[in-house]
Design an enzyme around this catalytic site. Structure first.
Site, PDB file in Angstrom:
ATOM      1  CG  HIS A  58       7.243   0.691  -3.648  1.00 16.96           C
ATOM      2  ND1 HIS A  58       7.448   0.892  -4.998  1.00 16.96           N
ATOM      3  CD2 HIS A  58       7.587   1.860  -3.035  1.00 16.96           C
ATOM      4  CE1 HIS A  58       7.899   2.126  -5.210  1.00 16.96           C
ATOM      5  NE2 HIS A  58       7.995   2.729  -4.034  1.00 16.96           N
ATOM      6  CD  GLU A  60       3.983  -3.697  -5.952  1.00 19.74           C
ATOM      7  OE1 GLU A  60       4.271  -2.887  -5.041  1.00 19.74           O
ATOM      8  OE2 GLU A  60       3.601  -3.332  -7.085  1.00 19.74           O
TER       9      GLU A  60
HETATM   10 ZN    ZN Z   1       7.190  -0.529  -6.431  1.00 17.94          ZN
END
Ligand code: ZN
Length: 161
Positions: A58, A60
């Site tokens: 992801h 982040e």
């Molecule tokens: Zn995530």
């Protein structure tokens, strides 16, 4: 509530632009993140799930990995993260593990759900006792598992985190 934590629009714009440009890159979903320290960008990340066959890639998490590599540390104290969207439970926990000072996000989990990314379901699952979760989860051999912690406690070279 937290006071005086206004975010810098230029960094959020950067995160959103990363998310939008990632749509046509073909490597993952429309998500971007920027990690900032003392007013400077330390690292950026986009969602790379489909392009790298990595469900944990992801935006982040990708940004956290790059920031830790750049700063040669496993903790990002003193840094803030700007995410184009409210983090999923995995990313929120990664942000907590990384000890980031502040989280800023633009779109909400509700917005993500409307676009087909329904991690609010995962938030609900996390809140349940494991016996009530959809994922079959079995706790066994607990006493045997303690051997690892005993080894850790007596290991002189351990790095606490
Ligand atoms: Zn995530």
């Amino acid at each position: 509530m937290h006071a005086n934590l206004g975010g810098e629009p230029k960094f959020m714009r950067m995160a959103i632009e990363l998310a939008t440009s990632n749509v046509v890159s073909g490597v993952g979903g429309p998500f971007g993140a920027v990690i900032v320290k003392n007013g400077d960008v330390v690292a950026t990340g986009v969602n790379l799930v489909t392009g790298t066959n990595d469900p944990t890639a992801h935006a982040e998490v990708t940004a956290i990995r790059r920031a830790c590599t750049a700063l040669e540390t496993y903790e990002l104290t003193g840094c803030s993260i700007y995410s184009s969207c409210e983090p999923c439970p995995m990313c929120l926990t990664a942000i907590l593990w990384a000890r980031l000072d502040t989280l800023y996000f633009a779109s909400t989990a509700e917005d993500a759900a409307e676009a087909g990314f329904d991690d609010s379901h995962f938030y609900e699952q996390v809140a349940l006792p494991f016996s009530e979760r959809e994922l079959p989860t079995v706790n066994f051999m607990r006493a045997d598992g303690l051997a690892s912690f005993n080894a850790w406690r007596t290991f002189a070279g351990r790095v606490e985190y």
